[in-house]
Design a protein around this motif. Sequence first.
Motif, mmCIF file in Angstrom:
data_model
loop_
_atom_site.group_PDB
_atom_site.id
_atom_site.type_symbol
_atom_site.label_atom_id
_atom_site.label_comp_id
_atom_site.label_asym_id
_atom_site.label_seq_id
_atom_site.Cartn_x
_atom_site.Cartn_y
_atom_site.Cartn_z
ATOM 1 N N GLU A 1 -13.003 -5.183 40.634
ATOM 2 C CA GLU A 1 -12.978 -4.322 39.460
ATOM 3 C C GLU A 1 -11.648 -4.426 38.739
ATOM 4 O O GLU A 1 -10.624 -4.756 39.347
ATOM 5 N N TYR B 1 -7.304 -8.546 28.103
ATOM 6 C CA TYR B 1 -7.572 -7.973 26.790
ATOM 7 C C TYR B 1 -7.277 -6.466 26.795
ATOM 8 O O TYR B 1 -7.406 -5.805 27.824
ATOM 9 N N PHE C 1 -9.073 0.588 26.654
ATOM 10 C CA PHE C 1 -9.734 -0.171 27.709
ATOM 11 C C PHE C 1 -9.030 -1.505 27.919
ATOM 12 O O PHE C 1 -8.729 -2.221 26.961
ATOM 13 N N PRO D 1 -18.284 -13.305 31.075
ATOM 14 C CA PRO D 1 -18.066 -12.140 30.227
ATOM 15 C C PRO D 1 -16.833 -11.348 30.619
ATOM 16 O O PRO D 1 -16.309 -11.485 31.725
ATOM 17 N N GLN D 2 -16.413 -10.518 29.713
ATOM 18 C CA GLN D 2 -15.257 -9.670 29.961
ATOM 19 C C GLN D 2 -15.681 -8.459 30.793
ATOM 20 O O GLN D 2 -16.687 -7.817 30.501
ATOM 21 N N HIS D 3 -14.874 -8.175 31.812
ATOM 22 C CA HIS D 3 -15.116 -7.032 32.683
ATOM 23 C C HIS D 3 -14.109 -5.949 32.330
ATOM 24 O O HIS D 3 -12.906 -6.218 32.267
ATOM 25 N N PHE D 4 -14.608 -4.753 32.135
ATOM 26 C CA PHE D 4 -13.783 -3.657 31.637
ATOM 27 C C PHE D 4 -13.386 -2.693 32.751
ATOM 28 O O PHE D 4 -14.124 -2.488 33.706
ATOM 29 N N GLY D 5 -12.222 -2.072 32.553
ATOM 30 C CA GLY D 5 -11.807 -0.968 33.396
ATOM 31 C C GLY D 5 -12.399 0.341 32.905
ATOM 32 O O GLY D 5 -13.152 0.378 31.924
ATOM 33 N N ASP D 6 -12.037 1.422 33.601
ATOM 34 C CA ASP D 6 -12.559 2.746 33.265
ATOM 35 C C ASP D 6 -11.906 3.340 32.030
ATOM 36 O O ASP D 6 -12.395 4.336 31.498
#
Lengths: 115, 114
Positions: A3, A33, A91, A103-108
């Motif tokens: 994550e 990003y 984010f 793909p881009q994986h995002f934080g909370d």
Amino acid sequence: EPEVTQTPSHQVTQMGQEVILRCVPISNHLYFYWYRQILGQKVEFLVSFYNNEISEKSEIFDDQFSVERPDGSNFTLKIRSTKLEDSAMYFCASSGRDSGNQPQHFGDGTRLSIL
Amino acid sequence: AQTVTQSQPEMSVQEAETVTLSCTYDTSESDYYLFWYKQPPSRQMILVIRQEAYKQQNATENRFSVNFQKAAKSFSLKISDSQLGDAAMYFCAAKFQGAQKLVFGQGTRLTINP
């Protein structure tokens, strides 16, 4: 599953102060990003970072903003002289390659409140 | 300009029913990637499904599928057998050729009625 982690979850800062938002991307990712989402509005791109330099930035990302990867794991967004309109959810995201296949994986996200 | 538009600010559906969320985009390019992200109240943006523009076959991930109409520049998300856990804000996004950024739509808030 790996994550993206962001700290703090909520930051409250007085207008005019500097704030640093922190992110730990997924460990084997190379592209990083920052996006922001003002309450009730769409998610907006701020900046992308690759190979220790900015690779793309939006018109929002002016001299008030800077990014850094200080130690090989953290990825930070610094906002100087904060303004009321900087209040938003920020984010961080990361991806393995600059490709839609990864793909881009995002934080909370970090909710930034400027008083 | 390369834009993504979601014209439905809110949608609701009965549990176990099917719902379709709309998304259109504008680009002159032929090669790009399209995504649907889910943002539940917990805030994390979760990738739901992605579609490569060069693929004619619509992507499917379990109960989630897309209807990709390249000529119409349309990319809708269909959720079958809706579950309470599907309640969230859904964002359509695009990655256009030559750019690293994702361009997002305005989002659609989906409510699931029990």
